[in-house]
Write a protein that holds these residues in place. Sequence first.
Motif, short mmCIF file in Angstrom:
data_model
loop_
_atom_site.label_atom_id
_atom_site.label_comp_id
_atom_site.label_asym_id
_atom_site.label_seq_id
_atom_site.Cartn_x
_atom_site.Cartn_y
_atom_site.Cartn_z
N VAL A 105 50.17 -11.62 25.32
CA VAL A 105 49.09 -11.77 24.34
C VAL A 105 48.82 -13.26 24.10
CG1 VAL A 105 48.42 -11.40 21.93
CG2 VAL A 105 49.54 -9.57 23.19
N THR A 106 49.88 -14.04 24.03
CA THR A 106 49.73 -15.48 23.80
C THR A 106 48.94 -16.12 24.95
OG1 THR A 106 51.86 -15.48 22.67
CG2 THR A 106 51.02 -17.63 23.38
N LEU A 107 49.28 -15.73 26.18
CA LEU A 107 48.56 -16.25 27.34
C LEU A 107 47.08 -15.85 27.28
CD1 LEU A 107 48.62 -17.65 30.16
CD2 LEU A 107 49.20 -15.42 31.13
N HIS A 108 46.84 -14.59 26.94
CA HIS A 108 45.47 -14.07 26.85
C HIS A 108 44.68 -14.86 25.80
CE1 HIS A 108 42.37 -11.05 27.28
NE2 HIS A 108 42.41 -10.74 26.00
N PHE A 109 45.31 -15.12 24.65
CA PHE A 109 44.64 -15.88 23.59
C PHE A 109 44.36 -17.32 24.03
CE2 PHE A 109 46.03 -13.38 19.49
CZ PHE A 109 45.41 -12.25 20.01
N LEU A 110 45.32 -17.92 24.73
CA LEU A 110 45.10 -19.30 25.20
C LEU A 110 43.98 -19.35 26.24
CD1 LEU A 110 48.75 -20.75 25.63
CD2 LEU A 110 47.09 -21.33 23.85
N ASN A 111 44.01 -18.38 27.16
CA ASN A 111 42.97 -18.33 28.21
C ASN A 111 41.58 -18.15 27.62
OD1 ASN A 111 44.84 -18.57 30.22
ND2 ASN A 111 44.88 -16.39 30.77
#
Length: 235
Positions: free
Chosen positions: A41-47
């Motif tokens: 989820v963190t990666l998705h939010f950063l992307n």
Amino acid sequence: MGKIVIAIDGYSGCGKSSTAKAVAKDLGYTYIDSGAMYRAVTLHFLNNFVTLTNPHEIEKALKSLEITFHLNPETGKQETYLNGLNVEREIRKMNISSKVSEVAAIKDVRKELVAQQQRLGKNKAVVMDGRDIGSVVFPNAELKVFMSADLLTRAERRQQELLEKGDIVDLEEIKNNLSERDRIDSSRKESPLIKVSDAIEIDTSNLTFDEQVAQIVNKAKQIIEKEKSYAGNHR
Ligand code: DC
């Protein structure tokens, strides 16, 4: 073999994931890495440049998110996929580690992931590791374990793990990241990391990997046997 739920919680970097994986393998259970879900989820939010203080952006981003786990046939290891893409390596990097606790403290993120985790464990025969598994996700888990280890031991183990993946990271940086995550994870408002009263505590600082796995597997087998004889007596 009977089916129970095994919940493993504890501080960052004390070997929960590798222990949980080995326990699952021994019992023929499914292993679920709930931390990987918060990392994805963190990666998705950063992307997607999601502003962590904007509930609308968060809600929208959570709707366009699918996290799945697939076995890599070459390594025999389970890997994390985000919207169909293998993100296993990316989610372990320091840029995600330094942001994940902030994302994991968001109520809507937890609500969504807890629901997904409960679905994944509904047929039992699972070992799930995280921070709120025994307290929130599976409060009725038959076996709850709380793992701990001293900070230096945890940092050295994490450094070795990163090194094995080709990432050279300073020990101080890892120590700071682990203690900062412990602080945020334990003090957050939404389901903080706690040791629930019915969890058994295992301090792994002075245990070998095989010893910590054996302690949990033995305990699990005792519980499974007990459940079987109880079921037998109440047929
Ligand atoms: O287990 P891990 O270090 O990969 O987890 C990454 C972060 O995700 C951790 O700092 C806290 C959060 N987390 C959580 O809040 N609840 C969980 N059940 C699992 C992880």
